[in-house]
Design an enzyme around this catalytic site. Structure first.
Site, mmCIF file in Angstrom:
data_model
loop_
_atom_site.group_PDB
_atom_site.id
_atom_site.type_symbol
_atom_site.label_atom_id
_atom_site.label_comp_id
_atom_site.label_asym_id
_atom_site.label_seq_id
_atom_site.Cartn_x
_atom_site.Cartn_y
_atom_site.Cartn_z
ATOM 1 N N ARG A 58 19.484 -4.065 -7.059
ATOM 2 C CA ARG A 58 18.382 -3.142 -6.751
ATOM 3 C C ARG A 58 18.019 -2.362 -8.012
ATOM 4 N NH1 ARG A 58 19.795 1.613 -4.967
ATOM 5 N NH2 ARG A 58 21.279 0.809 -3.452
ATOM 6 N N TYR A 68 -9.287 1.471 -1.049
ATOM 7 C CA TYR A 68 -8.734 0.468 -0.122
ATOM 8 C C TYR A 68 -8.293 1.153 1.188
ATOM 9 C CZ TYR A 68 -5.231 -2.704 1.792
ATOM 10 O OH TYR A 68 -4.488 -3.489 2.630
ATOM 11 N N ASP A 85 -6.135 2.396 -9.742
ATOM 12 C CA ASP A 85 -5.778 1.159 -9.045
ATOM 13 C C ASP A 85 -6.669 0.071 -9.650
ATOM 14 O OD1 ASP A 85 -5.579 -1.024 -7.350
ATOM 15 O OD2 ASP A 85 -5.363 0.185 -5.531
ATOM 16 N N LYS A 116 -2.776 -9.934 -5.745
ATOM 17 C CA LYS A 116 -4.140 -10.396 -6.017
ATOM 18 C C LYS A 116 -4.192 -11.163 -7.344
ATOM 19 C CE LYS A 116 -4.789 -8.219 -2.178
ATOM 20 N NZ LYS A 116 -4.097 -6.985 -2.121
HETATM 21 C C1 LIG Z 1 -7.350 -2.299 -4.228
HETATM 22 C C2 LIG Z 1 -6.076 -2.520 -3.465
HETATM 23 N N1 LIG Z 1 -5.019 -1.713 -3.709
HETATM 24 C C3 LIG Z 1 -3.853 -1.869 -3.037
HETATM 25 C C4 LIG Z 1 -3.711 -2.836 -2.065
HETATM 26 C C5 LIG Z 1 -2.408 -2.968 -1.322
HETATM 27 O O1 LIG Z 1 -1.682 -4.059 -1.803
HETATM 28 P P1 LIG Z 1 -0.607 -4.901 -0.938
HETATM 29 O O2 LIG Z 1 -1.356 -5.595 0.134
HETATM 30 O O3 LIG Z 1 0.001 -5.810 -1.947
HETATM 31 O O4 LIG Z 1 0.365 -3.915 -0.392
HETATM 32 C C6 LIG Z 1 -4.779 -3.692 -1.788
HETATM 33 C C7 LIG Z 1 -4.634 -4.746 -0.769
HETATM 34 O O5 LIG Z 1 -5.583 -5.415 -0.402
HETATM 35 C C8 LIG Z 1 -5.997 -3.519 -2.503
HETATM 36 O O6 LIG Z 1 -7.066 -4.302 -2.260
#
Ligand SMILES: Cc1ncc(COP(=O)(O)O)c(C=O)c1O
Length: 385
Positions: free
Chosen positions: A52, A104, A176, A201
């Protein structure tokens, strides 16, 4: 193998953080699928005690992503949301965060439904409007949390101006960068303090792993994130670390094709009589096209368009053959989705309408297939609208 300081982006994508395995010469970093490490003697070990806390596969992907984002270090987590939780760990009860209003949906849900219980405060503003950001700051504001381009209406925030504003008020700028990827936009070059990704992604890029990462620029922030990662424990697994490491090797070439396909699809849709509006920063009529040219290298693979009604959107989504109806984005295959009922279903309807997520809005994550196959598919699906 030595990577010099001047190595360019695509070279760093392939090599940063990785050395041939010292025991075998394997060019690819192995998947260190172990929970613990044998120590040579009491108090003597090779830098690894418990998985971990330290794992060589995870360390390699962390170093790789730090290098391609231009940060000092990075910590990898079990999902993008776990990376966002890590960023939130910088906050204490009573602190306030200014957030991009059409962030998001899962981020909004986490802030509103979970973090508010711990006495944290959030204000959502259109961060493409610098006056709106300035007006939202409070004396307790610790973070300016920006998503650019936003999901799904592709609004941009001026990162250099946002960084200046945050720093002038004693706050950190968090970006982000999931939607752009570091091939298209590197927020640290504009002054961001922390950059996060859902590696699910573009960084992984093959729709076969869930993960997240936070990149930092300051030693103190890295120390805290490392402490948090070990304490909270939501680490990226060795296999997922290996998948993301494999993914970033081709990030530069994949993004070139995502950018090209995204632009061509946006142009195709903008010229189609059944499409009311197209959202894509690469189109000259995007309200922030000039900013996109300054801040982004290519305009990304994400675009949205409005067909005017739920019925129109439904007909199109039921008719596509090559494009897959699915949530998520950033993989090599093209995905198509309906934000109002899929990714943004947890956002209250009034908020959805305020930020342009209408019932007729359709989002595309352009993959890297042959563009003619993609336009042919869209064209036959639009015939059904
Ligand atoms: C812009 C953005 N940030 C964060 C996330 C969250 O990521 P995860 O689904 O890997 O937890 C997403 C998920 O679609 C996203 O589109």
């Amino acid at each position: 193998m030595t990577l010099n300081e001047r190595a360019r982006f695509s070279t760093r994508c392939i090599h940063a953080g990785q050395q041939p395995d010292p025991s075998t010469g394997a060019i690819i970093t192995p998947i260190f699928q172990t929970s613990t490490y044998v120590q040579d003697a009491l108090g003597e070990h090779k830098g690894y005690e418990y998985a971990r806390t330290q794992n060589p596969t995870r360390a390699a992907v962390e170093a790789n992503i730090a290098a391609i984002e231009g940060g000092k270090g990075a910590l990898a987590f079990a999902s993008g949301m776990a990376a966002i939780a890590a960023v939130a760990s910088f906050l204490a009860s009573g602190d306030h965060v200014v957030v991009t209003d059409n962030t998001y949906g899962g981020t909004y849900r986490y802030f509103e439904r979970i973090l508010r219980k711990y006495g944290l405060d959030f204000t959502y503003v259109d961060t493409s409007n610098l006056d709106a950001i300035a007006g939202a700051f409070k004396t307790t504001t610790k973070l300016l949390f920006v998503e650019t381009p936003t999901n799904p209406v592709l609004a941009l925030t001026d990162l250099a101006a946002a960084a200046e504003m945050a720093h002038g008020r004693g706050a950190k700028l968090v970006v982000d960068n999931t939607f752009a990827s570091p091939a298209v936009q590197r927020p640290i070059e504009f002054g961001a303090d922390l950059v996060l990704h859902s590696t699910t992604k573009y960084l992984n890029g093959h729709s076969d792993s869930i993960g997240g990462v936070v990149v930092a620029t300051a030693d103190a922030d890295l120390d805290w994130l490392k402490f948090y990662q070990n304490s909270a424990g939501a680490i990226l697994s060795p296999f997922d670390s290996w998948l993301v490491l494999r993914g970033t090797k081709t990030l530069a070439v994949r993004m070139t094709q995502h950018n090209a396909n995204g632009l061509t699809l946006a142009q195709f849709l903008a010229a189609h009589r059944k499409v009311r509006k197209v959202y894509y920063p690469g189109l000259p009529d995007h309200p922030q096209h000039e900013l996109a040219r300054r801040q982004m290298k290519g305009f990304g693979g994400m675009l949205s368009f409005d067909l005017g009604s739920l019925d129109g959107a439904r007909r199109l989504l039921n008719q596509v053959k090559l494009m897959a109806l699915a949530e998520s984005l950033g993989g090599v295959e093209t995905l198509i989705s309906h934000p109002a009922t899929m990714t943004h279903a947890s956002v209250p309807i009034e908020r959805r309408q305020a930020i342009g997520i209408t019932d007729g809005l359709v989002r595309i994550s352009a993959g890297i297939e042959d563009i003619d196959d993609l336009t042919e598919d869209l064209s036959q699906a639009l015939d059904a609208v």
